[in-house]
Design an enzyme around this catalytic site. Sequence first.
Site, short mmCIF file in Angstrom:
data_model
loop_
_atom_site.label_atom_id
_atom_site.label_comp_id
_atom_site.label_asym_id
_atom_site.label_seq_id
_atom_site.Cartn_x
_atom_site.Cartn_y
_atom_site.Cartn_z
N HIS A 121 -13.35 2.82 -18.38
CA HIS A 121 -14.27 2.78 -17.22
C HIS A 121 -13.75 1.69 -16.28
O HIS A 121 -12.65 1.80 -15.74
CB HIS A 121 -15.68 2.53 -17.76
CG HIS A 121 -16.80 2.65 -16.76
ND1 HIS A 121 -16.65 3.17 -15.49
CD2 HIS A 121 -18.12 2.31 -16.85
CE1 HIS A 121 -17.81 3.13 -14.86
NE2 HIS A 121 -18.73 2.62 -15.66
N HIS B 222 -10.13 12.02 -14.09
CA HIS B 222 -11.55 11.78 -13.87
C HIS B 222 -12.37 12.87 -14.51
O HIS B 222 -11.96 14.02 -14.54
CB HIS B 222 -11.87 11.71 -12.37
CG HIS B 222 -13.14 10.98 -12.10
ND1 HIS B 222 -14.36 11.60 -12.13
CD2 HIS B 222 -13.37 9.67 -11.85
CE1 HIS B 222 -15.29 10.69 -11.90
NE2 HIS B 222 -14.73 9.52 -11.72
N ASP C 126 -9.67 3.46 -9.49
CA ASP C 126 -9.07 2.22 -10.00
C ASP C 126 -7.59 2.08 -9.67
O ASP C 126 -7.06 0.97 -9.71
CB ASP C 126 -9.24 2.17 -11.53
CG ASP C 126 -10.70 2.00 -11.91
OD1 ASP C 126 -11.34 1.11 -11.36
OD2 ASP C 126 -11.19 2.79 -12.73
N1 COA Z 1 -3.09 9.89 -18.44
C1 COA Z 1 -2.56 10.88 -19.18
N2 COA Z 1 -3.27 11.92 -19.61
C2 COA Z 1 -4.56 11.97 -19.28
C3 COA Z 1 -5.18 10.99 -18.51
C4 COA Z 1 -4.38 9.92 -18.08
N3 COA Z 1 -4.89 8.94 -17.35
N4 COA Z 1 -6.46 11.30 -18.32
C5 COA Z 1 -6.67 12.42 -18.96
N5 COA Z 1 -5.53 12.84 -19.55
C6 COA Z 1 -5.34 14.03 -20.35
C7 COA Z 1 -5.85 13.77 -21.76
O1 COA Z 1 -4.84 13.26 -22.59
C8 COA Z 1 -6.31 15.14 -22.17
O2 COA Z 1 -5.18 15.90 -22.48
P1 COA Z 1 -5.21 16.95 -23.69
O3 COA Z 1 -6.26 17.96 -23.32
O4 COA Z 1 -3.83 17.49 -23.72
O5 COA Z 1 -5.59 16.16 -24.91
C9 COA Z 1 -6.90 15.74 -20.89
O6 COA Z 1 -6.19 15.06 -19.83
C10 COA Z 1 -8.39 15.49 -20.76
O7 COA Z 1 -8.63 14.08 -20.90
P2 COA Z 1 -9.94 13.43 -21.48
O8 COA Z 1 -9.67 12.01 -21.81
O9 COA Z 1 -10.50 14.31 -22.56
O10 COA Z 1 -10.87 13.55 -20.22
P3 COA Z 1 -12.25 12.83 -20.03
O11 COA Z 1 -12.98 13.59 -19.01
O12 COA Z 1 -12.91 12.56 -21.34
O13 COA Z 1 -11.82 11.38 -19.52
C11 COA Z 1 -11.10 9.64 -18.21
C12 COA Z 1 -11.80 10.99 -18.21
C13 COA Z 1 -11.26 9.01 -16.83
C14 COA Z 1 -11.73 8.72 -19.26
C15 COA Z 1 -9.61 9.87 -18.52
O14 COA Z 1 -9.02 10.62 -17.48
C16 COA Z 1 -8.88 8.56 -18.73
O15 COA Z 1 -8.90 8.03 -19.85
N6 COA Z 1 -8.22 8.01 -17.67
C17 COA Z 1 -7.56 6.75 -17.79
C18 COA Z 1 -8.57 5.61 -17.69
C19 COA Z 1 -9.10 5.44 -16.30
O16 COA Z 1 -8.36 5.44 -15.32
N7 COA Z 1 -10.41 5.25 -16.23
C20 COA Z 1 -11.09 5.04 -14.96
C21 COA Z 1 -11.95 6.22 -14.63
S1 COA Z 1 -12.62 6.09 -13.00
#
Ligand code: COA
Length: 389
Positions: free
Chosen positions: A237, A275, A326
């Site tokens: 987050h 996201h 971010d």
């Molecule tokens: N880098 C690489 N791969 C990513 C990714 C990233 N930043 N964000 C998502 N993915 C991939 C995941 O590995 C997953 O792949 P898979 O289906 O092959 O396993 C797929 O995309 C879905 O990701 P998931 O984490 O399940 O999505 P979510 O909706 O639960 O999570 C976030 C959303 C924002 C938590 C996620 O994109 C993330 O962890 N981003 C990095 C942290 C970040 O920037 N957070 C700030 C958010 S505003």
Amino acid sequence: MKQTSSSAGDSGGGTPREDKPAKGLADVVAASTALSDIDGRAGRLFYRGYDIHDLAGHVTFEEVAHLLQRGALPTREQLADYGAELTEGRTLGALVESHISEIAAKQAPMEALRTLVSLAGADDPDKESNAADANRRKAARLTAQQPVLVARYHAARTGADIPEPDPELSTAANFLLQITGRRPERREVEIFDTCLVLHADHTMNASTFAARVCAATLSDMHSAIVAAVGTLKGPLHGGANEQVMRTLEALDPRGVAQAVREKLAAGEKIMGFGHRVYKTEDPRATHLRRMSQELAEASGDDTYFRMSREMEEVVFADKHLYPNVDFYAATVYHYLGIPTDLFTPVFSVSRMSGWTAHVIEQHADNRLIRPDSEYIGERDQKWVPIDER
Ligand code: COA
């Protein structure tokens, strides 16, 4: 809770459920709100019906905080009154004053803020009341206090002697003044103010949800904000902006593309991308990218901006993921001279306006938030005395 795709069903006293809960509550509508709205497919964000693209660069953070907490963009007179409340609210309470140095010596920034917000609650004159007028006053005080807490924390740990907030200056200008120790330039203030506008509210993000769950027990606003600060701290987050900068700092500027491809191939997440709701570019990232470029060019060293652009291209090509709020916030804060480990606290400075507005909204039309769970453990276990296990 309403699930937008399939209905969540009744747990029915231990009988197996036909439908699976949405992992991470994806697509579940957990609350009604009039504060902000996202169109994830079109990449649009609205605060009380105003498009973020119309607000960014046109209204100040104080106007947005008033919009969220008090229901409308302020008139000049309302803004002056709200500004006076903020000025008064920047004075820290006795408990905070007497503990901040010790806390700064022992706790990392977001841990310290969690503790300091809790202490500020003990000093708050309205702490016993959840009434609407008390909540409005507490919301203004928390919004005024948060940037001062961050700056005073930083001063305490570095031993710096920082200026007091200037009543003639805005939240953005005062924060930059207290953090950097010099009067910020007009354009720096405008850019930082826009950052605060862009981070103010974002529907049912994790920290806002945490605040609403706490508030819905009819606990007080400070308790709800402590829950929110603790939730914002995590790298999935609010903690992502700091991690973006750490990634940039660790990369060799000539090997960005290869390093990012290797990380992705190894299944690593690249902070600042992806996201839950946006399926296209996060509208806040559009503004932050532009401001990052402007500051990079003005600084005479645009290395981190160019590296960010390269990362963006590789992550899109490999994963079809867009930068979130971010990603470019990291370099904007860096170019503004804000220490990297204060990036997430800066997020909280802005989001305080949204969190507090959500607590006001929750208390105004409350019902306990208590979702169901899907039991996946063993059944029909037989108890065995401890010596026979
Ligand atoms: N880098 C690489 N791969 C990513 C990714 C990233 N930043 N964000 C998502 N993915 C991939 C995941 O590995 C997953 O792949 P898979 O289906 O092959 O396993 C797929 O995309 C879905 O990701 P998931 O984490 O399940 O999505 P979510 O909706 O639960 O999570 C976030 C959303 C924002 C938590 C996620 O994109 C993330 O962890 N981003 C990095 C942290 C970040 O920037 N957070 C700030 C958010 S505003």
